[in-house]
Design a protein around this motif. Structure first.
Motif, mmCIF file in Angstrom:
data_model
loop_
_atom_site.group_PDB
_atom_site.id
_atom_site.type_symbol
_atom_site.label_atom_id
_atom_site.label_comp_id
_atom_site.label_asym_id
_atom_site.label_seq_id
_atom_site.Cartn_x
_atom_site.Cartn_y
_atom_site.Cartn_z
ATOM 1 N N UNK A 151 0.829 -1.209 0.000
ATOM 2 C CA UNK A 151 0.000 0.000 0.000
ATOM 3 C C UNK A 151 0.860 1.254 0.000
ATOM 4 N N UNK A 152 0.243 2.379 -0.325
ATOM 5 C CA UNK A 152 0.957 3.656 -0.398
ATOM 6 C C UNK A 152 0.296 4.651 0.553
ATOM 7 N N UNK A 153 1.127 5.496 1.151
ATOM 8 C CA UNK A 153 0.641 6.515 2.076
ATOM 9 C C UNK A 153 1.331 7.841 1.756
ATOM 10 N N UNK A 154 0.570 8.923 1.808
ATOM 11 C CA UNK A 154 1.125 10.274 1.622
ATOM 12 C C UNK A 154 0.526 11.177 2.695
ATOM 13 N N UNK A 155 1.399 11.957 3.334
ATOM 14 C CA UNK A 155 0.980 12.817 4.438
ATOM 15 C C UNK A 155 1.167 14.273 4.026
ATOM 16 N N UNK A 156 0.164 15.070 4.327
ATOM 17 C CA UNK A 156 0.212 16.483 3.967
ATOM 18 C C UNK A 156 1.433 17.170 4.582
ATOM 19 N N UNK A 157 2.141 17.989 3.805
ATOM 20 C CA UNK A 157 3.258 18.762 4.372
ATOM 21 C C UNK A 157 2.809 19.701 5.492
ATOM 22 N N UNK A 158 1.482 19.981 5.532
ATOM 23 C CA UNK A 158 0.926 20.875 6.549
ATOM 24 C C UNK A 158 0.179 20.074 7.610
ATOM 25 N N UNK A 159 0.675 18.877 7.876
ATOM 26 C CA UNK A 159 -0.022 17.965 8.771
ATOM 27 C C UNK A 159 -0.270 18.584 10.147
ATOM 28 N N UNK A 160 0.633 19.424 10.598
ATOM 29 C CA UNK A 160 0.478 20.039 11.926
ATOM 30 C C UNK A 160 -0.820 20.822 12.033
ATOM 31 N N UNK A 205 1.091 7.115 -4.427
ATOM 32 C CA UNK A 205 0.653 8.508 -4.265
ATOM 33 C C UNK A 205 1.856 9.395 -3.982
ATOM 34 N N UNK A 206 1.901 10.559 -4.618
ATOM 35 C CA UNK A 206 2.846 11.606 -4.202
ATOM 36 C C UNK A 206 2.066 12.897 -4.010
ATOM 37 N N UNK A 207 2.563 13.721 -3.119
ATOM 38 C CA UNK A 207 1.873 14.948 -2.750
ATOM 39 C C UNK A 207 2.813 16.128 -2.931
ATOM 40 N N UNK A 208 2.294 17.223 -3.430
ATOM 41 C CA UNK A 208 3.110 18.411 -3.680
ATOM 42 C C UNK A 208 3.662 18.983 -2.380
ATOM 43 N N UNK A 209 4.950 19.334 -2.354
ATOM 44 C CA UNK A 209 5.509 20.016 -1.172
ATOM 45 C C UNK A 209 4.821 21.345 -0.895
ATOM 46 N N UNK A 210 4.166 21.898 -1.941
ATOM 47 C CA UNK A 210 3.454 23.171 -1.810
ATOM 48 C C UNK A 210 1.949 22.929 -1.698
#
Length: 746
Positions: A500-509, A549-554
């Motif tokens: 499986x794949x996981x992506x976490x928001x850069x703004x997770x805080x 999944x990949x998520x934008x750093x921005x």
């Protein structure tokens, strides 16, 4: 102090007991097809299909190269593999759904040659022994012929039931095929066919026909046919009549047959069987030749044959046998066999790069490898990862039973300061190091969990949060840097054995947002993983496999996500997953149905809009316009994908954290212990980084050995403590009773 330590170690060793636990065999490297070069004595070339991967050896099986160039198939199975015997380099590969591929360089590169085929699920392929232009293929009950080496095919016959086997005579003119009730004969190299009743020709109807062969240099019109349970039959009149050549083998299922010239050109008959291996017919009875062959009970449990295809070198001196436990080689016609390693234990299955460019890879079985100088030198992480931590036994297990099967690896986003990284295993466990890999501790999931993908919070320095996504869809969270985990949520699980794949928001805080893959595509959580919403329903993502999944750093500003898939193309969302744009035709890729094996996004995506795709069979492609168009930066000879059917969630492409300056990406996918370093400028510079493990990060020391001993003997020590407490309690009670008794006397 030294004497005390020695005494303590001696005491712990003295209470050694056999606390064996059940340890599962690592997945068998099942070899289903093997082909030997017609010029084997000179070029030592062997082709095999292992776990649906094509491997090639040019040293008789001592080492292997993974072949991917041109093989853009999405099929779950390679169904056949054939080499031309003309020494012209031609080879053919059949698939269950993508038709036929052809190679003209002994299997190094391939192209699809399926024009004229009505369906693409290939069952069998045979090449004429006298001309590689003439090739026959069967698809269910139909026979197809090419007379131009696969440039075009035409259907030449349709029988009443699926074709079981087919074979050429040694002069290339006679071709015989068989189905359940019919015998099919062509006397013009497959151009025209006649069907006759199988039983009327002398062949039994109560056993499948598994192989049809002729002896090189033998009599024209003489062929042998192997049935699964009723023995071997021979024709000397071009297939009109058949007589029994060799009796059945008791309690055996024949899988293949080979005939090689013996002394004075007398035929020597060999067969492979599902349960035992190789048998030689001495003219009176079958003689087993099995010394060195490995038979594992799991084959029977999984209803798989222990052995299948048999091949000899042209002079008959070297033989290869494909099996459930790998590939076996003999240099004395099967008197003794050697087990050849195909998929190496040290094959890289996952890789990560830290914020200070430290590299970490994990092996298929056995090791974590760490480099602090961009891959020039490597060390093995050992302390806390020895076998006894997984088996509770001091004795080493046989190599095939090593439980340390790795699945993923990840660094802390602040690795340069906290020196923390994690590695997960296929089954239940996650290892953590907080000193740059010198020492490790292990956390365990529930025993039923497997396939553990790691996700680290971008705000790790503050929240100490790590996630584990298991193959079954359970989501676990640690808020103490991975010391222990608890289940927080669940998504419907993916089918099959994919990572499986996981992506976490850069703004997770601030947004507590995660994305994971599951049964219906992509799922989103906005509360730290407790609750999940399916956000790709009614799109082709619901049917996609091997999603990454990949998520934008921005992400806070652009809300951009990308998902790569096998057979469904590239998906992008510019609104956090509310809507998806599917792209099957991607400018620059040169295909309308790309099999995407890997995806990575630049750490500087906000400014450079760079995205890299790994396309199965075609190579690496880079976009600098946010995925609108791509250009090739490495061709398909670079194996940029996880090894097929070896479960892991490794990311085959990873950007350097300093990409804005060094323009470097890393990738893996080779059959060897190595990764690739690419500079994605116009020069397309590629460097192979061999992982040579000559040194360990740190040897186990006294304290770590004591900790390991306490772990191994934990249950025994608990029992001893109970006994000790009981004894001490008994003594105290006894002393009190004595005291009372004495007081009464006084």
């Amino acid at each position: 102090m030294k004497f005390f330590r020695l005494v303590l170690v001696a005491f712990l060793m003295a209470i050694l007991v056999n606390m064996g636990i059940s340890v599962a065999h690592r997945p068998h490297d099942v070899v289903t097809h093997v082909e030997v070069s017609p010029n084997y004595q000179q070029d030592q070339t062997v082709l095999i299909v292992v776990r649906n991967n094509l491997y090639r050896s040019s040293d008789g099986g001592a080492s292997w190269q993974r072949i991917t160039k041109g093989l853009d198939y999405s099929s779950l199975f390679i169904t056949d593999l054939e080499l031309s015997q003309q020494n012209d380099g031609l080879a053919f590969l059949g698939t269950l759904g993508d038709g036929i591929y052809r190679s003209s360089d002994k299997g190094l590169t391939w192209q699809n040659t399926s024009e004229g085929l009505d369906e693409l699920a290939i069952d069998h392929i045979i090449v004429s022994p006298t001309s590689s232009k003439i090739v026959l293929a069967s698809i269910s009950d139909r026979l197809y012929l090419t007379q131009n080496s696969g440039e075009s095919w035409q259907q030449v016959f349709q029988s009443k039931s699926p074709i079981e086997a087919l074979g050429f005579s040694n002069d290339g003119k006679l071709v015989i095929a068989a189905n359940t009730n019919e015998l099919l004969v062509s006397r013009d190299s497959g151009a025209t066919w006649q069907a006759s009743d199988r039983a009327a020709s002398g062949l039994p109807l109560d056993s499948p026909i598994v192989a049809i062969e002729s002896m090189p240099g033998g009599a024209v019109g003489s062929m042998s046919l192997a049935t699964e349970t009723q023995g071997i039959f021979q024709t000397t009149d071009q297939g009109k009549t058949w007589t029994k050549q060799a009796i059945p083998i008791a309690n055996e299922l024949i899988k293949d047959i080979k005939i090689i010239p013996g002394s004075q050109n007398a035929p020597q008959l060999f067969v492979s069987t599902a349960n035992t291996g190789l048998f030689y017919w001495d003219g009176q009875e079958w003689q087993p030749r099995t010394q060195g062959l490995i038979i594992d009970s799991q084959a029977k449990g999984m209803k798989q044959p222990s052995f299948t295809e048999l091949e000899f070198s042209p002079d008959g001196s070297v033989s290869f046998l494909a099996g459930f436990d790998g590939l076996f080689k003999s240099e004395d016609q099967g008197q003794k066999w050697q087990d050849l390693e195909t998929i190496l234990r040290s094959t890289v299955v996952a890789m990560a790069v830290s914020n200070n460019s430290t590299l970490a890879t994990v092996d298929y079985v056995g090791n974590i490898n760490i480099s602090s100088d961009s891959g020039q030198t490597w060390k093995i992480a050992q302390r806390g990862l020895q076998e006894p931590w997984f088996t509770r036994k001091w004795e080493s297990l046989p190599p095939n039973y090593d439980p340390r099967r790795y699945f993923d690896v990840a660094f802390s986003p602040n690795y340069d300061r906290d020196q923390t990284l994690w590695a997960s295993f296929l089954w239940t466990k996650v290892a953590r190091s907080q000193d740059g890999g010198i020492s490790w501790s292990i956390a365990s999931m529930p025993k039923e969990e497997r396939g553990l993908t790691i996700g680290v919070s971008p705000d790790f320095s503050n929240d100490r949060t790590v996630y584990i996504l298991a193959q079954k869809g359970n989501v676990y969270r640690s808020q103490n840097a991975g010391k222990d985990f608890s289940k927080v949520g669940q998504v419907p699980s993916l089918q099959g054995n994919n990572g499986p794949s996981i992506a976490i928001s850069p703004n997770f805080a601030s947004d507590n947002t995660l994305y994971v893959t599951g049964e219906k595509g992509i799922y989103k959580s906005t509360d730290g993983g407790k609750n999940w919403e399916a956000i790709s329903e009614n799109t082709d993502l619901e049917k996609a496999i091997k999603m990454q999944i990949v998520i934008s750093p921005d992400f806070a500003r652009d809300q951009t996500l990308f998902v790569s898939t096998r057979s469904r193309g590239l998906f992008e969302s510019r609104d956090g997953g509310k809507t998806w744009n599917q792209r099957l035709t991607i400018p620059g890729l040169g295909t309308d149905s790309p099999e995407l094996e890997a995806i990575a996004i630049s750490p500087n995506y906000e400014n450079d809009q760079t995205l890299v795709l790994g396309v199965l069979g075609l190579g690496l492609y880079k976009s600098e316009d946010g995925g609108q168009s791509f250009k090739q930066i490495a061709d398909g000879s670079l194996p940029v994908s996880r090894i097929g059917n070896v479960p892991s969630s490794g990311k085959p492409i990873v950007f350097s954290p300093n990409y804005v300056n060094d323009r470097t990406i890393y990738s893996f996918g080779s059959a060897s212990l190595e990764i690739f370093k690419l500079t994605t400028d116009n020069g397309k510079t590629k460097e192979t980084l061999a992982i040579q493990n000559s040194e360990s990060m740190a040897e186990p020391n006294f304290l770590s050995n004591i900790r390991l001993a306490l772990y191994i003997y934990q249950s025994l020590l608990k029992k001893a403590l109970v006994v000790l407490v009981a004894v001490v309690g008994g003594i105290i009670i006894y002393l009190r009773l004595i005291r009372k008794h004495l007081q009464k006397k006084l």
